[in-house]
Design an enzyme around this catalytic site. Structure first.
Site, PDB file in Angstrom:
ATOM      1  N   LEU A   9       0.815  -1.205   0.000  1.00 14.03           N
ATOM      2  CA  LEU A   9       0.000   0.000   0.000  1.00 14.03           C
ATOM      3  C   LEU A   9       0.850   1.257   0.000  1.00 14.03           C
ATOM      4  O   LEU A   9       0.394   2.317  -0.419  1.00 14.03           O
ATOM      5  CB  LEU A   9      -0.933   0.008   1.218  1.00 14.03           C
ATOM      6  CG  LEU A   9      -2.077  -0.996   1.184  1.00 14.03           C
ATOM      7  CD1 LEU A   9      -2.739  -1.072   2.544  1.00 14.03           C
ATOM      8  CD2 LEU A   9      -3.087  -0.622   0.118  1.00 14.03           C
ATOM      9  N   GLY A  17       6.641   4.757   4.456  1.00 14.33           N
ATOM     10  CA  GLY A  17       6.774   6.044   5.123  1.00 14.33           C
ATOM     11  C   GLY A  17       7.910   6.021   6.104  1.00 14.33           C
ATOM     12  O   GLY A  17       8.813   5.175   6.034  1.00 14.33           O
ATOM     13  N   GLY A  18       7.878   6.954   7.063  1.00 15.27           N
ATOM     14  CA  GLY A  18       8.972   7.074   8.015  1.00 15.27           C
ATOM     15  C   GLY A  18       9.135   5.854   8.893  1.00 15.27           C
ATOM     16  O   GLY A  18      10.231   5.572   9.371  1.00 15.27           O
ATOM     17  N   GLY A  34       8.106   2.546   8.006  1.00 18.53           N
ATOM     18  CA  GLY A  34       8.420   1.338   7.265  1.00 18.53           C
ATOM     19  C   GLY A  34       7.424   1.131   6.139  1.00 18.53           C
ATOM     20  O   GLY A  34       6.825   2.072   5.633  1.00 18.53           O
ATOM     21  N   LYS A  57       1.703  -3.082   9.005  1.00 18.80           N
ATOM     22  CA  LYS A  57       2.787  -2.106   8.943  1.00 18.80           C
ATOM     23  C   LYS A  57       4.045  -2.740   9.519  1.00 18.80           C
ATOM     24  O   LYS A  57       4.077  -3.161  10.675  1.00 18.80           O
ATOM     25  CB  LYS A  57       2.395  -0.855   9.717  1.00 18.80           C
ATOM     26  CG  LYS A  57       1.113  -0.298   9.153  1.00 18.80           C
ATOM     27  CD  LYS A  57       0.599   0.896   9.885  1.00 18.80           C
ATOM     28  CE  LYS A  57      -0.754   1.243   9.274  1.00 18.80           C
ATOM     29  NZ  LYS A  57      -1.345   2.443   9.746  1.00 18.80           N
ATOM     30  N   ASP A  85       0.592  13.164  14.210  1.00 18.59           N
ATOM     31  CA  ASP A  85       0.843  13.222  12.769  1.00 18.59           C
ATOM     32  C   ASP A  85      -0.483  13.174  12.004  1.00 18.59           C
ATOM     33  O   ASP A  85      -0.635  12.424  11.047  1.00 18.59           O
ATOM     34  CB  ASP A  85       1.756  12.077  12.348  1.00 18.59           C
ATOM     35  CG  ASP A  85       2.337  12.269  10.940  1.00 18.59           C
ATOM     36  OD1 ASP A  85       2.330  13.418  10.460  1.00 18.59           O
ATOM     37  OD2 ASP A  85       2.774  11.288  10.340  1.00 18.59           O
TER      38      ASP A  85
END
Length: 602
Positions: free
Chosen positions: A24, A27-28, A30, A46, A147
């Site tokens: 998908l 990002g920061g 993984g 994730k 975030d």
């Protein structure tokens, strides 16, 4: 689903009990994969970056954040379903939400192809309401999102959903070290709060500021303090020093968004005030869809693709033909898997979803919920945090029982329970065995497994647990002759009141030693109390977890001593409350000694 890509040679076929379908994104933290459980539930897994997993400080924080995130309930977030924080490469699985991100829909600031553009005011109101409700759920267990940005807000037919809460705080644990090594920045510059860009303490009000930025973006297609294309430092300066650009925000929402974007955290409205100021908000139904028809159709297409997507053997890109269901261990590399024919209802449901998406009036075919809701077997009325006193044969036992129930299916862990006595604390995971009807009411039957025992070896699982819907919004619990009427716990019970925070001390009665208690903020079920006892030849440090904060009192479980401090005397469950003179009163359940009084440490 628009961003779904095929697996590569570097991707595993399985993570835990979840079979990967595709990527998908990344990002920061993984990589993020689309996957399915052995029971057929679609999830987002994730996988943490290897370099982060090597940082013990990150792993400790990640472990705590995942545990807290498991307790976030409600319909406005993606539920945390499973995790392995001790794996060589830690991972966490959340419910997959079949909908595009807000950044994909609005698109102009991100260059997304085929984006819709800014949302109309009626959709913005529903978005604001959903985001405020999500913050209530997240803040209610002591988490701060940190975030909140358009790519962490997903749009479903019945409202927005917030994802990735709590993870940014774990990244903060190694932020200074990791930023230099990998270029990772915790948070997204255009959607940070002034506290974040200035390096100050970040609390729940920071998330409210981010909600203001997200709403302004959804209303105009632009971040209110500019794009990072003009320079990261320029954007951060504007966030800290300049007023937002809100001229194109609908007049009916401009004042509320401006208040959320106040520089002073104390001047921002809380999530409850945001919801109240919005007034009556359409709930999202067949009669009053919350999104334009074009977007409703797109959401239907997401659902269709999700139902009919799978990965062929060998890690090739996903196709839209045959769904394979794992029936045993993961196949060896290079092995093939015999496809299983899809059930007849699958293409029929896909056809129904397309028809539902074609017109707003047919949204009710999806049952008023997103894809992750339709996959759940737990009625929404059960989901949440519950607690109450335990009886045995109708008589009080002095014990307390607490359940945190999440969405899930048969065969999945859907409940975490805590049993608290005067001298012990037991924690168990409950796997859903069946959802049966009893006396006309639904009931959850759980098979439980002890996951923590204080002291070690004290706890037993008690066999099958039954949870039934009771009267006046309660749950009835029964196991091994014990019963309890459980009441829903409010957000205030999940965190420590501010007046308790800090360090307290008192001298020992003989005057040769001292005791110091430090109380910190953390969600229920996490460590909030550290006690240090110092005496001749003795230094004992112990930690205790918050059970609940009710009626102005804190209940904390039995302390657990550090292994490196032999000789520490075991303690029991204690009650703390503030006295009128500013001192702190502590008494232990089942202890006939006089209560202890602590004063604030200088």
């Amino acid at each position: 689903m628009d961003g779904l890509r095929g697996l590569t040679a570097d991707d595993p076929q399985w993570i835990g009990d979840y079979r990967l379908i595709g990527r998908l994104g990344s990002g920061g933290m993984g990589r993020v994969h689309l996957a399915r459980s052995e029971g057929g539930r679609t999830v987002a897994v994730k996988l943490v970056k290897a370099e982060l997993a090597a940082e013990e400080e990150f792993r400790d924080r990640f472990r705590a954040e995942v545990e807290a995130a498991r307790r976030v309930g409600g319909r406005w977030t993606a539920p945390v379903l499973d995790a392995d924080t001790e794996a060589a490469v830690p991972w966490v699985a959340t419910g997959y939400i079949a909908g595009p991100t807000l950044s994909e829909v609005v698109g102009s600031a991100y260059g997304s192809a085929g984006s819709y553009g800014p949302l109309p005011e009626y959709a913005l109101r529903r978005l604001a309401y959903g985001l405020s409700c999500a913050l209530l759920d997240i803040h209610g267990v002591g988490l701060v999102h940190r975030d909140l940005k358009p790519s962490n807000v997903l749009l479903t037919i019945d409202g927005p959903r917030v994802i990735d809460f709590g993870i940014a705080r774990a990244l903060d644990a190694v932020g200074d070290q990791t930023q230099t090594r990998t270029g990772m920045v915790v948070g997204s510059p255009s959607f940070m709060s002034p506290e974040q860009v200035q390096g100050h303490r970040v609390g729940p009000a920071s998330d409210v500021f981010c909600v203001g930025s997200v709403l302004a973006y959804a209303a105009t297609g632009r971040a209110p303090f500019g794009s990072v294309a003009s320079g990261v430092h320029a954007v951060m300066f504007k966030i800290a020093q300049e007023e937002p650009e809100l001229a194109d925000v609908p007049a009916g929402l401009r004042e509320l968004i401006a208040d959320c974007l106040a520089k002073d955290p104390a001047a921002r409205p809380g999530p409850e005030e945001i919801a109240a100021r919005l007034g009556p908000v359409p709930s999202g139904s067949a009669a009053t869809p919350w999104l334009p028809a074009e977007l409703i159709a797109r959401l239907g297409q997401h659902a269709v693709r999700l139902l009919d997507t799978d990965t062929p053997p060998g890690g090739q890109p996903p196709t839209l033909t045959t769904t394979r269901v794992p029936t045993g261990p993961a196949p060896a590399p290079g092995a093939t898997t015999e496809p299983r024919r899809r059930p007849r209802w699958l293409p029929l449901l896909a056809t129904a979803v397309v028809a539902a998406a074609a017109t707003a009036g047919a949204v009710s075919l999806l049952g008023g919920g997103g894809a992750e809701d339709s996959a759940s077997e737990i009625p929404a009325r059960f989901v949440g945090t519950w607690s109450g006193p335990v009886l045995r044969d109708g008589a009080p036992t002095g014990q307390q029982r607490r359940f945190v129930i999440t969405n899930g299916k048969v065969g999945e862990v859907v409940a975490n329970s805590t049993s608290l006595g005067a001298t012990y604390e037991c924690r168990s995971d409950g796997t859903l065995v069946s959802l049966t009807a009893h006396d006309g009411r639904p009931a959850l039957r759980l098979d439980t497994k002890v996951v923590r025992s204080i002291p070690a070896g004290r706890c037993a699982a008690l066999g099958e647990h039954i949870l039934e819907a009771g009267s006046a919004g309660t749950l009835k619990w029964a196991a091994a002759g014990r019963t309890a009427t459980l009441h829903r716990a409010g957000p205030a019970e999940e965190r420590v009141p501010a007046g308790y925070l800090g360090t307290w001390q008192r001298p020992d009665a003989d005057g040769h030693g001292s005791r110091r208690m430090t109380i910190k903020q953390a969600p229920a079920g996490s460590t909030v109390l550290t006690t240090v006892v110092v005496g001749p030849g003795l230094r004992c440090t112990a930690h205790a977890d918050l059970y609940a904060a009710v009626d102005g009192k804190l209940t904390v479980g039995p302390p657990v001593a550090d292994p490196a401090a032999p000789g520490c005397a075991p303690g029991g469950t204690s009650i703390l409350r503030l006295n009128d003179d500013g001192t702190l009163h502590r008494e232990f359940l089942g202890d006939d000694k006089q209560p202890r009084t602590y004063s604030r440490a200088e």
